[in-house]
Design a protein around this motif. Structure first.
Motif, PDB file in Angstrom:
ATOM      1  N   VAL A 218       0.861  -1.190   0.000  1.00  0.00           N
ATOM      2  CA  VAL A 218       0.000   0.000   0.000  1.00  0.00           C
ATOM      3  C   VAL A 218       0.895   1.237   0.000  1.00  0.00           C
ATOM      4  N   ILE A 219       0.792   2.056  -1.046  1.00  0.00           N
ATOM      5  CA  ILE A 219       1.575   3.292  -1.137  1.00  0.00           C
ATOM      6  C   ILE A 219       0.591   4.446  -1.037  1.00  0.00           C
ATOM      7  N   GLU A 220       0.621   5.151   0.072  1.00  0.00           N
ATOM      8  CA  GLU A 220      -0.409   6.162   0.377  1.00  0.00           C
ATOM      9  C   GLU A 220       0.161   7.152   1.376  1.00  0.00           C
ATOM     10  N   ASP A 221       0.108   8.445   1.043  1.00  0.00           N
ATOM     11  CA  ASP A 221       0.705   9.429   1.953  1.00  0.00           C
ATOM     12  C   ASP A 221      -0.239   9.868   3.067  1.00  0.00           C
ATOM     13  N   ASP A 222      -1.539   9.690   2.886  1.00  0.00           N
ATOM     14  CA  ASP A 222      -2.479  10.086   3.939  1.00  0.00           C
ATOM     15  C   ASP A 222      -2.554   8.984   4.995  1.00  0.00           C
ATOM     16  N   GLU A 223      -2.163   9.351   6.233  1.00  0.00           N
ATOM     17  CA  GLU A 223      -2.009   8.333   7.272  1.00  0.00           C
ATOM     18  C   GLU A 223      -3.309   7.600   7.575  1.00  0.00           C
ATOM     19  N   ALA A 224      -4.419   8.330   7.670  1.00  0.00           N
ATOM     20  CA  ALA A 224      -5.693   7.685   8.010  1.00  0.00           C
ATOM     21  C   ALA A 224      -6.109   6.707   6.909  1.00  0.00           C
ATOM     22  N   SER A 225      -5.942   7.117   5.649  1.00  0.00           N
ATOM     23  CA  SER A 225      -6.291   6.233   4.540  1.00  0.00           C
ATOM     24  C   SER A 225      -5.393   5.003   4.515  1.00  0.00           C
ATOM     25  N   ARG A 226      -4.098   5.217   4.794  1.00  0.00           N
ATOM     26  CA  ARG A 226      -3.134   4.112   4.790  1.00  0.00           C
ATOM     27  C   ARG A 226      -3.465   3.095   5.879  1.00  0.00           C
ATOM     28  N   ILE A 227      -3.750   3.609   7.072  1.00  0.00           N
ATOM     29  CA  ILE A 227      -4.045   2.716   8.200  1.00  0.00           C
ATOM     30  C   ILE A 227      -5.320   1.929   7.929  1.00  0.00           C
ATOM     31  N   LEU A 228      -6.335   2.589   7.384  1.00  0.00           N
ATOM     32  CA  LEU A 228      -7.601   1.901   7.109  1.00  0.00           C
ATOM     33  C   LEU A 228      -7.405   0.809   6.053  1.00  0.00           C
ATOM     34  N   ALA A 229      -6.710   1.126   4.975  1.00  0.00           N
ATOM     35  CA  ALA A 229      -6.498   0.137   3.910  1.00  0.00           C
ATOM     36  C   ALA A 229      -5.729  -1.064   4.451  1.00  0.00           C
ATOM     37  N   CYS A 230      -4.673  -0.789   5.210  1.00  0.00           N
ATOM     38  CA  CYS A 230      -3.863  -1.892   5.756  1.00  0.00           C
ATOM     39  C   CYS A 230      -4.687  -2.749   6.714  1.00  0.00           C
TER      40      CYS A 230
END
Ligand code: MN
Length: 132
Positions: free
Chosen positions: A7-19
């Motif tokens: 998962v390559i994502e700079d927005d922390e909330a979006s990254r945490i949710l996807a993971c």
């Protein structure tokens, strides 16, 4: 089907949710918070599928796609844009840049893992160019 997903994502909330959603579905998940780091991790990790934001520091999603597709070994890895497209033509540009599919943000927690699982299964059969 389960796999290794980057998962390559700079927005922390979006990254945490996807993971979180992908790990809960049984995938092995690694994450990067900018495109350059994500590109380096992709080369080391050899993931089964890459989810990539478009607007990011260091390298944006288009640059990540171009860099990956420039490597012969990386022409076929499923590369999925996960982004809130803002301009007409953004989806077409993503596919032309080398993304195989895209998912719109905000992601839907009810269906996200199932959509990614379907893309993994499609990629195992044939490289898709699908929108969801
Ligand atoms: Mn972003």
């Amino acid at each position: 089907m389960a796999g290794t997903i980057l998962v390559i994502e700079d927005d922390e909330a979006s990254r945490i949710l996807a993971c979180y959603l992908l790990e809960a579905a049984g995938h092995a998940v690694r994450a990067a918070s900018d495109g350059a780091t994500g590109f380096r991790m992709a080369l080391d990790l050899r993931p089964d599928l890459i989810l990539c934001d478009i607007q990011m520091p260091a390298m944006d999603g288009y640059e990540v796609a171009a860099a990956l597709r420039a490597h012969p070994a990386w022409r076929a890895v499923p590369l999925v844009a996960v982004t809130a497209f803002s301009m007409p033509g953004d989806r077409e540009r993503a596919l032309e840049a080398g993304f195989t599919a895209y998912l719109s943000k905000p992601i839907n927690p009810e269906t996200f893992a199932q959509q990614v699982g379907s893309l993994l299964a499609c990629a195992a059969a044939a490289p898709p160019r699908t929108a969801m």
